[in-house]
Write a protein that holds these residues in place. Sequence first.
Motif, PDB file in Angstrom:
ATOM      1  N   THR A 162       0.831  -1.200   0.000  1.00 49.85           N
ATOM      2  CA  THR A 162       0.000   0.000   0.000  1.00 49.85           C
ATOM      3  C   THR A 162       0.867   1.252   0.000  1.00 49.85           C
ATOM      4  O   THR A 162       1.746   1.410   0.852  1.00 49.85           O
ATOM      5  N   SER A 213      -2.083  -1.300  -3.616  1.00 46.37           N
ATOM      6  CA  SER A 213      -3.216  -0.422  -3.326  1.00 46.37           C
ATOM      7  C   SER A 213      -2.686   0.942  -2.925  1.00 46.37           C
ATOM      8  O   SER A 213      -1.517   1.098  -2.569  1.00 46.37           O
ATOM      9  N   THR A 214      -3.547   1.929  -3.011  1.00 46.01           N
ATOM     10  CA  THR A 214      -3.244   3.236  -2.470  1.00 46.01           C
ATOM     11  C   THR A 214      -4.509   3.788  -1.833  1.00 46.01           C
ATOM     12  O   THR A 214      -5.556   3.142  -1.879  1.00 46.01           O
ATOM     13  N   ALA A 220      -4.986   6.959  -7.020  1.00 45.27           N
ATOM     14  CA  ALA A 220      -4.555   5.832  -7.852  1.00 45.27           C
ATOM     15  C   ALA A 220      -4.483   6.243  -9.326  1.00 45.27           C
ATOM     16  O   ALA A 220      -3.594   5.800 -10.065  1.00 45.27           O
ATOM     17  N   GLN A 240      -1.312  -1.250 -13.735  1.00 44.29           N
ATOM     18  CA  GLN A 240      -2.647  -0.687 -13.558  1.00 44.29           C
ATOM     19  C   GLN A 240      -3.676  -1.739 -13.169  1.00 44.29           C
ATOM     20  O   GLN A 240      -4.540  -1.498 -12.314  1.00 44.29           O
ATOM     21  N   LEU A 243      -3.609  -2.486  -9.435  1.00 45.49           N
ATOM     22  CA  LEU A 243      -3.664  -1.331  -8.541  1.00 45.49           C
ATOM     23  C   LEU A 243      -5.106  -1.004  -8.168  1.00 45.49           C
ATOM     24  O   LEU A 243      -5.977  -0.920  -9.034  1.00 45.49           O
ATOM     25  N   THR A 244      -5.353  -0.800  -6.882  1.00 45.82           N
ATOM     26  CA  THR A 244      -6.676  -0.442  -6.377  1.00 45.82           C
ATOM     27  C   THR A 244      -6.558   0.767  -5.457  1.00 45.82           C
ATOM     28  O   THR A 244      -5.635   0.843  -4.641  1.00 45.82           O
ATOM     29  N   GLY A 245      -7.488   1.713  -5.586  1.00 43.67           N
ATOM     30  CA  GLY A 245      -7.552   2.841  -4.670  1.00 43.67           C
ATOM     31  C   GLY A 245      -8.685   2.651  -3.674  1.00 43.67           C
ATOM     32  O   GLY A 245      -9.838   2.469  -4.069  1.00 43.67           O
TER      33      GLY A 245
END
Length: 515
Positions: A162, A213-214, A220, A240, A243-245
Motif C-alpha cells: 500500500t 493499493s493506495t 490511484a 494498472q 492497482l486499487t484505490g
Amino acid sequence: MIKVLFAASEAAPFVKTGGLGDVIASLPKELRRQGVDARVIIPKYGLIADKFTNQFWAKAVFRVPVSWRLQYAGIEQFDHDGVPFYFVDNEYYFKRFGLYGHYDDAERYTFFCRAVLEALPHLGFQPQILHCHDWHTALISVLLNAHYRQNPFYEKIRTLFTIHNLKYQGIFPKDIMINLLDLDWEYFTVHGLEFYDSVNFMKGGLIFSDLISTVSPAYAREIQHAYFGEKLEGVIASRQSDLTGIVNGIDYTTHNPSTDNKLFSNYNWQTKERKAKNKLELQKMLGMTPSADTPLVAMNTRLVEAKGLDLVVRVLDEILESNMQLVILGQGDEHYHHILWHAAWLHPEQMAVIIPYNEDIARKLFAASDLFLMPSRYEPCGIGQLIAMRYGSLPVVRETGGLKDTVRSYNEYTGEGNGFSFTNYNAHDMLYTLRRAANFFQDKTVWNKLVVRAMRADNSWRTPAQKYHELYNRLYIEGHVYKHSAVKANLEHQMDFPLTNSDYQFPAKEALYAH
C-alpha cells in the motif's frame, strides 16, 4: 479465516508521525470484526512509552542476516484493542530520537524487512498475506522473492503493498545491493530496483508485490501521470490492473463528538446546537473575540508547501478582511512559522497560531470550527476532512486525491454536497470558495442541513475494510491457483506431455474459500 500480517514503520498509539500510524491502528481492528485474523508488526522504537513496553512479553530471539552481518532481533508481543502487535527489538537500530531521517535508514529498514520475514516461523502464526505499507517495508516483497521462496514455509505467502505517500520512496546509493540487501546485480535493472543509478525501495515494492493499493481512487489515477507520479508513473501505469484505490476511514470510537472527553461540550447531530459552546470557549482560550456569528476557519496540518500553505499566505490579509476568524495548528517549515506568527500578532482577535501540534487542542478545534480548510497541492487521502465532518465542521478543499473522493461541493440548485471545493491550485480560487462557504454560513437552514449531512455520513473503516477483505480473498485464491499451476506444471514435466483440464482439475473457488 484469512490470516494477514500488517508490516509498517509506525502504529498509534505506540508511535506515529502522521496518518500512516492512524491507519495501522484502526484498519486491523475493523478487519478482525469482519472475520480476518489481522495482526501488526512494527519496530520497537525507544520512543514507545513505558506504559506500553512494561506490558510487552518476549516471544522469540533470533539472528537476522543483513548481507554479511548477523544482527540480533527480539520479538515482543502486546495485544491492543483486540489486535496482536509484534515489536522487532534491536536497540542499535531503533532506540533513537525520532523515527526517520537517520544517516543509516537504508540499513535500519533493510534490517526491519528481513527481520519480519525471519520472524514468521517464530510467531505461532503463519500469515497467508503480508500487507506492507510505504517504502519502509517495500523490500519485504523483494527479499521474499529473492531469499525465501524456495522454503516451503514461505512458498504460498502473497503480498499486498500500500502506497500512503509516493513522495517518500527510500532512495539510497547502489552499493547497498551487496553491502545490505545481499542481492544479485540482476535485481539492479530498470525492471528492478534501479532508479537513476540508485536503489529505490518503493519501486521494489511496486514491482515485486502481488497486488498494489493506495489510499484513494483519485490518487490511484493521479500517480499514473507525471505531475503526481514522482518519476514512478511508468512503473505504476504498467501495473494498472493490479492497482486499487481505497479511501481511508477513521476510528468512530476514537473520533466521536458525543463522547470525546477533550471537548468543552459533547454533542451529536441531533444536539448540534451544543457545538456552539465549543466555539465560544476556544475563542476565549485563544484570546480571540468570542462570536457565534463569525465563521471560524480551522487548519490542522503540517505547515509545508504541499499542504497549500503558500496559497494561504498569499491571501491571508484578504481572508482576515472577510469577516472570518482563522486558527492554524501544526508544525513545519520555519518560513511559514514566522509569517503566520507575525499575522496572528497583528490580528490577535481574528487569528491564532498554535505551534507545535497539540492533540488536545486539535480535538477542541475540530469541535469549535465551522469550516475546515485543506487547500493541498496533492493529498493521497487526507484524514482531517473526515474527522472534521464527523465533528460538524464543513471541509473546504482543493479537488485532488482523497479530498476529491470524499468531499462533494455544495450545489445550491440541487441541494447536493457535504462541503466546498475548488479545482485549480490558485490562491484566489481558494479565497472565493472560502467566501462562498461563509455566505452559506449565514443561511442557517442550508447550513444546518449540510452539518447534519456531514455528521451522519459513514466515513468509518467499515466499507474500506470490506474492500481490503476482497483484495485478500483475491490474493488467497490466486495463491492457491499459483500453487496448483505449479503442481500441474510439475506433473507435465514428469510425464513429458501436457495435461488437459479433465486430466487435472483445479479446485473450485468455493473449496478454496473453505480453507
